[in-house]
Design a protein around this motif. Structure first.
Motif, short mmCIF file in Angstrom:
data_model
loop_
_atom_site.label_atom_id
_atom_site.label_comp_id
_atom_site.label_asym_id
_atom_site.label_seq_id
_atom_site.Cartn_x
_atom_site.Cartn_y
_atom_site.Cartn_z
N UNK A 113 53.79 -78.17 48.30
CA UNK A 113 53.02 -76.90 48.22
C UNK A 113 53.73 -75.75 48.93
N UNK A 114 54.35 -76.02 50.10
CA UNK A 114 54.97 -74.93 50.88
C UNK A 114 56.20 -74.36 50.18
N UNK A 115 56.76 -75.10 49.23
CA UNK A 115 58.02 -74.66 48.61
C UNK A 115 57.86 -74.26 47.15
N UNK A 116 56.63 -74.21 46.67
CA UNK A 116 56.43 -74.06 45.23
C UNK A 116 57.05 -72.75 44.70
N UNK A 117 57.10 -71.71 45.52
CA UNK A 117 57.68 -70.45 45.04
C UNK A 117 59.20 -70.44 45.15
N UNK A 118 59.81 -71.53 45.70
CA UNK A 118 61.27 -71.62 45.76
C UNK A 118 61.85 -72.11 44.43
N UNK A 119 60.99 -72.58 43.50
CA UNK A 119 61.48 -73.07 42.21
C UNK A 119 61.79 -71.92 41.27
N UNK A 120 62.84 -72.07 40.43
CA UNK A 120 63.11 -71.03 39.43
C UNK A 120 62.04 -70.98 38.35
N UNK A 121 61.17 -72.00 38.29
CA UNK A 121 60.08 -71.98 37.30
C UNK A 121 58.83 -71.38 37.92
N UNK A 122 58.02 -70.78 37.07
CA UNK A 122 56.82 -70.11 37.58
C UNK A 122 55.83 -71.12 38.17
N UNK A 123 55.16 -70.68 39.24
CA UNK A 123 54.19 -71.49 39.95
C UNK A 123 53.22 -72.22 39.01
N UNK A 124 52.63 -71.48 38.03
CA UNK A 124 51.61 -72.09 37.18
C UNK A 124 52.18 -73.16 36.25
N UNK A 125 53.49 -73.12 36.01
CA UNK A 125 54.10 -74.18 35.19
C UNK A 125 54.28 -75.47 35.98
N UNK A 126 54.63 -75.35 37.26
CA UNK A 126 55.02 -76.56 38.00
C UNK A 126 53.93 -77.14 38.89
N UNK A 127 52.88 -76.36 39.16
CA UNK A 127 51.83 -76.88 40.01
C UNK A 127 51.28 -78.18 39.43
N UNK A 128 51.07 -79.16 40.28
CA UNK A 128 50.53 -80.45 39.82
C UNK A 128 51.59 -81.43 39.36
N UNK A 129 52.86 -81.01 39.36
CA UNK A 129 53.93 -81.93 38.94
C UNK A 129 54.14 -83.02 39.99
N UNK A 130 54.14 -84.26 39.55
CA UNK A 130 54.38 -85.40 40.43
C UNK A 130 54.91 -86.51 39.53
N UNK A 131 56.23 -86.51 39.31
CA UNK A 131 56.79 -87.45 38.36
C UNK A 131 57.91 -88.27 38.98
N UNK A 132 58.24 -89.35 38.30
CA UNK A 132 59.31 -90.23 38.77
C UNK A 132 60.24 -90.52 37.60
#
Ligand code: NAD
Length: 359
Positions: A113-132
């Motif tokens: 959560x603390x780093x979500x805005x460090x991604x080149x993708x927009x927050x609303x696209x990546x929020x909730x991502x938890x994959x392996x």
């Protein structure tokens, strides 16, 4: 603390560049969980300098008889050469994977959560991502027959049903474990079954296994579509299982969801023997020796070691929570620092102290 007979035996392969700095920090984190019997061995450029080979038989033997291997990173300009006969640091990694039979590479991707805005993708696209991503690591086109003529070249891609089955087992088991008691795990098997014969075998074998994990849902995706879905809607995925080359490419693509290379852990596992736990990034020679390296990918690799290598899932959860707490408190190593309010720029030592304090 001095080790006891029953302490887990951890071979530590610090390697080159920032490797020794991040591995020393990771030992500090591990020590918060009791005593471990550490065995320091050489790999990569450090091993070439001392022993003339990137991985000695002694180091490999020590790894084989350990409970887990913690690795920093290898390589650097000192050992870059165009001489095909000169030893290269990366050969140490390949020798280790092959020597320990590590066919399953696990790379979790979960933006904190603390780093979500460090991604080149927009927050609303990546929020909730938890994959392996579960990548097959010792077969396929990287290990097939190769040949070269002046105007043509061949790279053969071979998979056996047994190779597909064992990596699929790793994926189904991971999905079951990640679902906890809920049984809502999902495996997405990625292939190119519309074109490749190896992919048609892959799909047939994986499909035939699904009934052994009735609580886990299985679907299939062609690799080109998977590449698109990973950036357009990454939160739809749970466990992605795929062959060596597709996994190589998709796991790096998925890595960008988290924003920084300095945050990504990995585990490479075989059948029952010791696994190798290491950050995804390299030896960062540009910042080596400055005390500036981000140690968090290595701490998260320690968490994977506790969970997958030493069967200490609760301790693993604690390490992950402590990393989140340090970031939540605003601490940022240089690679994560954006300059926005509430952030404080720190070095390796201060970040490590904060994580240990949060434990
Ligand atoms: P790299 O991952 O070492 O560095 C890429 C960039 O990310 C650099 O600017 C570096 O400073 C930064 N970075 C990486 N890890 C960081 C961390 N923990 N904290 C802060 N910043 C970090 O990749 P590269 O520069 O392409 O390769 C350098 C060397 O590492 C090469 O010799 C390469 O072969 C080797 N390498 C090793 C591994 C491995 O050991 N598994 C993986 C990749 C590259």
């Amino acid at each position: 603390m001095s080790p006891n007979e029953q302490d887990p035996r951890i071979v530590v392969l610090a390697g080159d560049g920032i490797g020794p700095e991040i591995v020393a920090a990771a030992r500090g984190v591990l020590d918060a969980f009791g005593s471990f019997d550490y065995d320091e061995q050489l790999i990569g450029g450090a091993s070439i300098d001392a022993l003339g080979t990137p991985l000695s038989d002694d180091a490999l033997t020590a790894c084989r008889s350990s409970d887990a291997v913690l690795l920093g990173a290898v390589g650097g300009p000192k050992w870059d050469t165009t001489d095909p006969d000169a030893p290269r640091p990366e050969q140490g990694l390949l020798g280790l994977r092959k020597g320990l039979g590590l066919y399953a590479n696990l790379r979790p991707v979960k933006p904190l959560p603390a780093l979500i805005d460090a991604s080149p993708l927009r927050r609303e696209r990546i929020e909730g991502t938890d994959l392996l991503v579960v990548r097959e690591l010792t077969g396929g086109i990287y290990f097939g027959r190769k040949s070269r003529e002046p105007d043509s070249a061949l790279d053969e891609c071979v998979y056996t049903a047994a190779e597909v089955e064992r990596i699929a087992v790793a994926a189904f088991e991971a999905a079951e474990r990640r679902a906890g008691g809920t049984g809502t795990g999902r495996v997405t098997s990625v292939d190119k079954a519309n074109v490749l014969e190896t992919s048609r075998l892959w799909r047939e074998v994986v499909s035939g296994m699904a009934e052994r994990w009735p609580a886990v849902e299985l679907d299939h995706l062609l690799v080109d579509n998977a590449a698109m879905q990973l950036v357009s809607d990454p939160s739809q995925f749970d466990v992605i299982v795929t062959e060596n080359m597709f996994g190589d490419i998709l796991s790096d693509e998925a890595a960008m969801i988290t924003g920084s290379l300095g945050m990504l852990p990995s585990a490479s596992l075989g059948d029952g023997g010791p696994g190798v736990f290491e950050p995804v990034h390299g030896s960062a020679p540009d910042i080596a020796g400055q005390g500036a390296a981000n140690p968090l990918a290595t701490f998260l690799s320690v968490a994977m070691m506790l969970r997958h290598g030493l069967d200490r899932g609760t301790d693993a959860d604690r390490v992950e929570a402590a990393v989140e707490a340090a970031l939540g408190g605003g601490l940022r190593t240089a690679d994560l620092f954006t300059g926005s309010g509430g952030e404080r720029r720190v070095g390796t030592a201060e970040m490590t102290e904060a994580v240990i304090a949060a434990l």
